[in-house]
Write an enzyme that holds these catalytic residues in place. Structure first.
Site, mmCIF file in Angstrom:
data_model
loop_
_atom_site.group_PDB
_atom_site.id
_atom_site.type_symbol
_atom_site.label_atom_id
_atom_site.label_comp_id
_atom_site.label_asym_id
_atom_site.label_seq_id
_atom_site.Cartn_x
_atom_site.Cartn_y
_atom_site.Cartn_z
ATOM 1 C CG PHE A 176 -2.057 -0.907 1.212
ATOM 2 C CD1 PHE A 176 -3.205 -0.572 0.506
ATOM 3 C CD2 PHE A 176 -2.012 -2.112 1.877
ATOM 4 C CE1 PHE A 176 -4.286 -1.436 0.468
ATOM 5 C CE2 PHE A 176 -3.084 -2.986 1.843
ATOM 6 C CZ PHE A 176 -4.231 -2.642 1.136
ATOM 7 C CG ASP A 177 1.705 5.634 -2.006
ATOM 8 O OD1 ASP A 177 2.774 5.689 -1.370
ATOM 9 O OD2 ASP A 177 1.221 6.612 -2.604
ATOM 10 C CE LYS A 178 2.499 8.904 4.725
ATOM 11 N NZ LYS A 178 1.546 10.043 4.783
#
Length: 499
Positions: free
Chosen positions: A274-276
């Site tokens: 996941f990208d933040k």
């Protein structure tokens, strides 16, 4: 016409054969079933094409090309420009980008400075400051100020055009089942056509059938056509409808896929990275703390602590909210949201001025200057570097920077500084986690047995705090965009994730 025989040809031949056999309704049903899956899939997946259309519609078709003569260089004092199509821009030419406009092609800032946003390109919501010599991707939107940009890439090689091309190519990818059907269908169709011809031509010699039917026996031609109709793969043709149904179901939940191949990738996925920003978080900043750091009176030194009205934090928030009214900047919106519903002093702003890439300066009509009661106090809000540069004394400027480094809240937050009459207050902002993200992570990890990781460009302390808030244990921090891609590729080579 090209001599190729596939399922399309077989279904068409079967439909015509049913007409010759006197069963035209059956032929119509065959064609209807065959087209049902394709029509449904095209309709449902067309809903996910909006992102490409949006990119194409939002990118500028024209650019303001600065006209120079001889060795004369582009300069703000001589802004003679012509409106030209972006496809005609040449590398090395200079273009003018005004506030609110999008940068048409990749380039670097030649003159001026401003704040840009690339949220629609990368998902990063935090605005980025750009000054002379800094690179700017095509498609970036200029939030404020005016810049002269030197073109470094043509339209064909620019970031925005490449994104559009890659997205369109991704949407043309067929799911695994569809690819298998195409390959199988071609061989299957050839076999069925060959068998039908063999029955029609060899039947009279092998089984003593007449070519044409009579009252006693069906003819071999009729039998060959019957074989072709019966062997038509209508069930296989409808099989891709499963993908279309899944895409439609997801679309009704607000999840848009670029094609059925995405479902194939998900089915074999073992890990999720996941990208933040904008994925695990909302991408909207929220104010976490307001901290006086310089110039405020200190009660511990025996000085009257009431240097602000009613207190330092409330006055700073009131001033910042008054200065940021009507702003489109994410930090300004966070300040305004934080001020809603609070009992704050009334502050009026005069002589407002926005300094692109640096901050905002204003005169406050409700607050008197500390050293001159006949004048109103001046306020500035912006980056720590900008606020510290306002102090002519090198020692005082360094004191502000040192106070920021020694902040009780650490360096993990997004920071902005406010200076009011030589009193500096530090605002700390944090990206807000999405609602329900912990439940999603729990389901993926415990029920789907997937490995979950978070990739972010934030430093360690900020990344660990957000990871804890969203219930993720494996965190990779301080990553540039290319580092994130390399990390995913590395895990993919290990056979732990499907990209």
């Amino acid at each position: 016409a090209d001599g190729k025989i596939n399922i399309h040809v077989l279904m068409a031949l079967a439909a015509f054969a049913s007409i010759f056999m006197g069963n035209s309704l059956e032929g119509g049903l065959l064609l209807a079933m065959f087209n049902l899956a394709h029509i449904a899939e095209e309709y449902f997946t067309s809903k996910s094409m909006y992102d490409v259309r949006e990119l194409k519609e939002n990118h500028p078709e024209f650019a303001l090309l600065l006209e120079t003569s001889g060795d004369e260089s582009a300069h703000f004092s001589n802004l003679n420009y012509a409106k030209v199509p972006v496809h005609d821009l040449e590398v090395g030419s200079h273009i003018l980008v005004r506030a609110g406009e999008a940068v048409p092609v990749d380039g670097e800032v030649y003159q001026g400075s401003s704040t840009i946003t690339i949220e629609h390109l990368t998902g990063e919501t935090k605005p980025v400051e750009r000054t002379v010599g800094d690179a700017i991707p095509g498609g970036a939107r200029n939030l404020e100020g005016m810049m002269i940009v030197k073109v470094t890439k043509s339209w064909e090689d620019s970031t925005l055009n490449r994104i559009v091309q890659l997205t369109e190519e991704g949407q043309l990818n067929k799911p695994k089942l569809q690819r298998w059907l195409d390959e199988f269908g071609e061989h299957y169709s050839k076999v069925v056509v060959a068998l039908s011809l063999a029955v029609a031509l060899l039947g009279p010699f092998l089984f003593n059938w007449p070519f044409f039917g009579n009252s006693v026996c069906r003819g071999s031609i009729y039998r060959g056509l019957g074989l072709m109709v019966a062997a038509s793969p209508c069930a296989l043709a409808v099989a891709p409808l499963a993908y279309a149904t899944a895409i439609s179901s997801l679309a009704s939940k607000g999840i848009l896929l670029k094609g059925g191949h995405v479902l194939d990738a998900l089915s074999s996925c073992q890990s999720i990275a996941f990208d933040k920003t904008g994925t695990l978080t909302t991408g909207k900043l929220m104010c976490k703390a307001i901290e006086p750091i310089h110039g405020h009176l200190d009660a511990s030194n025996g000085v009257d602590p009431s240097c602000c009205t009613p207190n330092c934090e409330s006055e700073a928030l009131a001033v910042a909210a008054a200065m940021e009214k009507g702003t489109t900047h994410p930090i300004g919106r966070a300040v305004l949201k934080h001020s809603v519903g609070r009992d704050l002093p009334v502050v009026a702003v005069e002589s407002f001025e926005s300094l692109p890439g640096r901050g905002v300066v204003a005169t406050l009509s409700g607050i008197k200057a500390r050293d001159n009661e006949n004048e109103f106090a001046k306020a500035s809000i912006g980056s720590v570097e900008y606020i510290s540069s306002l102090y002519r004394s090198y020692g005082e400027s360094e004191q502000i920077k040192e106070a920021v480094k020694c902040s009780a809240f650490g360096p993990e937050f997004v920071q902005a500084a406010l200076s009011v009459d030589k009193k500096v207050t530090l605002f700390h902002f944090e990206d807000e986690p999405r609602t329900g993200v912990c439940e999603v992570i729990y389901t993926l990890r415990e029920k789907a047995k997937l490995r979950i990781m978070m990739l972010t460009g934030d430093h360690e302390s900020s990344a660990q705090r957000v990871a804890k808030a969203v219930c993720i244990e494996e965190v990779h921090f301080s990553l540039k965009p290319e580092d994130k891609l390399n990390k995913v590729k590395a895990v993919s080579r290990e056979g732990e994730v499907e990209v």
